[in-house]
Design a protein around this motif. Structure first.
Motif, PDB file in Angstrom:
ATOM      1  N   VAL A 128       0.839  -1.204   0.000  1.00 48.08           N
ATOM      2  CA  VAL A 128       0.000   0.000   0.000  1.00 48.08           C
ATOM      3  C   VAL A 128       0.869   1.248   0.000  1.00 48.08           C
ATOM      4  O   VAL A 128       0.617   2.210  -0.732  1.00 48.08           O
ATOM      5  N   GLN A 129       1.940   1.230   0.806  1.00 51.39           N
ATOM      6  CA  GLN A 129       2.832   2.387   0.857  1.00 51.39           C
ATOM      7  C   GLN A 129       3.595   2.547  -0.450  1.00 51.39           C
ATOM      8  O   GLN A 129       3.786   3.671  -0.934  1.00 51.39           O
ATOM      9  N   GLU A 130       4.027   1.435  -1.050  1.00 47.23           N
ATOM     10  CA  GLU A 130       4.748   1.502  -2.316  1.00 47.23           C
ATOM     11  C   GLU A 130       3.876   2.076  -3.427  1.00 47.23           C
ATOM     12  O   GLU A 130       4.324   2.909  -4.223  1.00 47.23           O
ATOM     13  N   VAL A 131       2.636   1.630  -3.503  1.00 43.55           N
ATOM     14  CA  VAL A 131       1.736   2.069  -4.578  1.00 43.55           C
ATOM     15  C   VAL A 131       1.136   3.436  -4.282  1.00 43.55           C
ATOM     16  O   VAL A 131       1.016   4.291  -5.163  1.00 43.55           O
ATOM     17  N   GLY A 132       0.766   3.660  -3.029  1.00 47.63           N
ATOM     18  CA  GLY A 132       0.115   4.923  -2.666  1.00 47.63           C
ATOM     19  C   GLY A 132       1.063   6.100  -2.584  1.00 47.63           C
ATOM     20  O   GLY A 132       0.661   7.253  -2.821  1.00 47.63           O
ATOM     21  N   GLY A 133       2.322   5.839  -2.258  1.00 44.34           N
ATOM     22  CA  GLY A 133       3.303   6.918  -2.171  1.00 44.34           C
ATOM     23  C   GLY A 133       2.910   8.002  -1.184  1.00 44.34           C
ATOM     24  O   GLY A 133       2.361   7.718  -0.115  1.00 44.34           O
ATOM     25  N   GLU A 154      -1.632  -5.474  -8.022  1.00 41.83           N
ATOM     26  CA  GLU A 154      -2.543  -4.932  -9.034  1.00 41.83           C
ATOM     27  C   GLU A 154      -3.915  -4.650  -8.440  1.00 41.83           C
ATOM     28  O   GLU A 154      -4.568  -3.654  -8.783  1.00 41.83           O
ATOM     29  N   THR A 155      -4.361  -5.508  -7.530  1.00 42.99           N
ATOM     30  CA  THR A 155      -5.652  -5.298  -6.866  1.00 42.99           C
ATOM     31  C   THR A 155      -5.618  -4.035  -6.009  1.00 42.99           C
ATOM     32  O   THR A 155      -6.562  -3.236  -6.017  1.00 42.99           O
ATOM     33  N   ILE A 156      -4.542  -3.848  -5.264  1.00 45.88           N
ATOM     34  CA  ILE A 156      -4.381  -2.645  -4.444  1.00 45.88           C
ATOM     35  C   ILE A 156      -4.331  -1.402  -5.333  1.00 45.88           C
ATOM     36  O   ILE A 156      -4.970  -0.385  -5.042  1.00 45.88           O
ATOM     37  N   LEU A 208      -7.096   1.776  -5.288  1.00 47.28           N
ATOM     38  CA  LEU A 208      -6.686   3.158  -5.047  1.00 47.28           C
ATOM     39  C   LEU A 208      -7.083   4.054  -6.208  1.00 47.28           C
ATOM     40  O   LEU A 208      -7.557   5.184  -6.014  1.00 47.28           O
ATOM     41  N   VAL A 209      -6.914   3.570  -7.424  1.00 49.72           N
ATOM     42  CA  VAL A 209      -7.299   4.342  -8.617  1.00 49.72           C
ATOM     43  C   VAL A 209      -8.794   4.622  -8.608  1.00 49.72           C
ATOM     44  O   VAL A 209      -9.243   5.731  -8.912  1.00 49.72           O
ATOM     45  N   SER A 210      -9.587   3.625  -8.258  1.00 49.01           N
ATOM     46  CA  SER A 210     -11.042   3.784  -8.218  1.00 49.01           C
ATOM     47  C   SER A 210     -11.471   4.796  -7.165  1.00 49.01           C
ATOM     48  O   SER A 210     -12.377   5.592  -7.383  1.00 49.01           O
ATOM     49  N   TYR A 268      -0.600   6.330  -9.004  1.00 53.21           N
ATOM     50  CA  TYR A 268      -0.730   4.972  -8.490  1.00 53.21           C
ATOM     51  C   TYR A 268      -0.301   3.951  -9.549  1.00 53.21           C
ATOM     52  O   TYR A 268       0.354   2.943  -9.229  1.00 53.21           O
ATOM     53  N   LYS A 269      -0.665   4.200 -10.797  1.00 54.51           N
ATOM     54  CA  LYS A 269      -0.293   3.274 -11.871  1.00 54.51           C
ATOM     55  C   LYS A 269       1.219   3.250 -12.079  1.00 54.51           C
ATOM     56  O   LYS A 269       1.820   2.187 -12.258  1.00 54.51           O
ATOM     57  N   ALA A 270       1.842   4.422 -12.043  1.00 54.06           N
ATOM     58  CA  ALA A 270       3.296   4.498 -12.236  1.00 54.06           C
ATOM     59  C   ALA A 270       4.034   3.819 -11.089  1.00 54.06           C
ATOM     60  O   ALA A 270       5.006   3.076 -11.303  1.00 54.06           O
TER      61      ALA A 270
END
Length: 324
Positions: A61-66, A163-165, A169-171, A180-182
């Motif tokens: 979550v931290q990696e994707v959410g930044g 990918e689910t996380i 987050l994108v939604s 989030y995608k990057a």
């Protein structure tokens, strides 16, 4: 001059009251429409509050959410999710959170009903939900539930969880979708490299010695993905009790197959494996503890297992060094 008061009829008073109520409702609706919506939650300068259960999920979550996300984990190092009971503080954190991520497949045991109720109020996501059931291991044969929940031991399954996380987050926060995608793309690339790294490392163990014996049956996905036989004293869930028969059967297997090392786990007391080692010694076979593996939790902050990627590398290094 004396002011003349005109007495209003009941019908006139009712009309005035109704008009006032309409004005109040319109004003209230205007205020709601002017407030930030969930989709632009992060635009007001505050971070999205995300609560997750195990440390491996919190890490992703931290990696994707930044910088747009504050990742709050409920279960710290050494905590067993199978037996975990939510505290009042946990309930407050989940109630105040914007989003919640959990493992699913009954990993969190007694908390499953809590998540099902929270799904009606806010995004509450099982990170295992998008893995095809045909790729899941059965848990019933090992004293667990329908499926084995330890999906992170196959790095490719953990890519699916990432990918689910990302998608959740994108939604929730479409304004920062590109971020989030990057972030997810960058992290998934690291996971793909990790998957190849693990495959290469396991080949260093002689084929006959590729037997991983642990305290509970958490490493099944690891064994299937990377070609190593896995045996656990307890079942998939640590809630399943082991008995003297389990100890003696595992002891006999070690003796007969000349297995020289077994492994303890950071979230499970070592006494279970010590009993197996003592039993093998009585039969004239020396077995050592090959090291401590991280199964259901990450390591302490600052350790060599305080992120998912570092945890996998620690486990693989420990296994290879003990068995090769």
């Amino acid at each position: 001059m004396e002011q003349i008061r005109v007495k209003k009829s009941p019908l006139q008073r009712a009309k005035i009251t109704l008009s006032v109520l309409v004005l109040i409702i319109v004003a209230a609706c205007s205020k709601v429409e002017g407030e930030p919506s969930q989709l632009t939650r992060a635009q007001d300068g505050s971070k999205i509050q995300v609560v997750s259960t195990i440390g491996m999920i919190t890490d992703v979550v931290q990696e994707v959410g930044g910088d747009e996300v504050e990742a709050i984990g409920l279960m710290g190092p050494g905590v067993d999710p199978h037996l975990y009971k939510a505290s009042q503080g946990d309930m407050t954190r989940m109630d105040q959170a914007d989003m919640i991520f959990y493992g699913g497949l009954h990993l969190e045991g007694k908390m499953t009903e809590i998540f099902e109720k929270l799904e009606r109020k806010k995004p509450t996501v099982a990170v295992s939900r998008d893995i095809d059931t045909s790729a899941l291991r059965s848990g019933e044969d090992a004293g667990g539930t329908q499926y084995d929940p330890h999906i992170w031991f196959n790095v490719k399954h953990w890519i699916s969880a990432t990918e689910t996380i990302r998608d959740a987050l994108v939604s929730y926060d479409q304004a920062n979708a590109d971020l989030y995608k990057a972030n997810a793309d960058k992290y998934i690339k690291q996971l793909e490299e990790l998957d190849e790294e693990v495959r290469t490392a396991i080949t260093e163990i002689p084929e006959a010695g590729r037997v991983l014996v642990t305290a509970h049956d958490a490493f099944g996905y690891f064994g299937e993905a990377y070609g190593i036989k896995v045996m656990g004293l307890q079942g998939i869930s640590t809630a399943a009790e082991y008995g003297s028969k389990d100890v003696s059967e595992l002891r006999d297997y070690l003796v007969e197959n000349k297995i020289k090392a077994v492994f303890v786990e950071s979230s499970i007391p070592t006494k279970s494996m010590e009993a197996v080692i003592a039993g093998a010694k009585e039969k004239g076979h020396a077995v050592e503890i090959g090291g401590e593996l991280y199964s259901d939790s990450l390591g302490e902050p600052g350790s060599d297992a305080d992120t998912y990627i570092k945890m996998v590398r620690h486990n693989v290094s420990t296994i290879v060094n003990a068995l090769k």
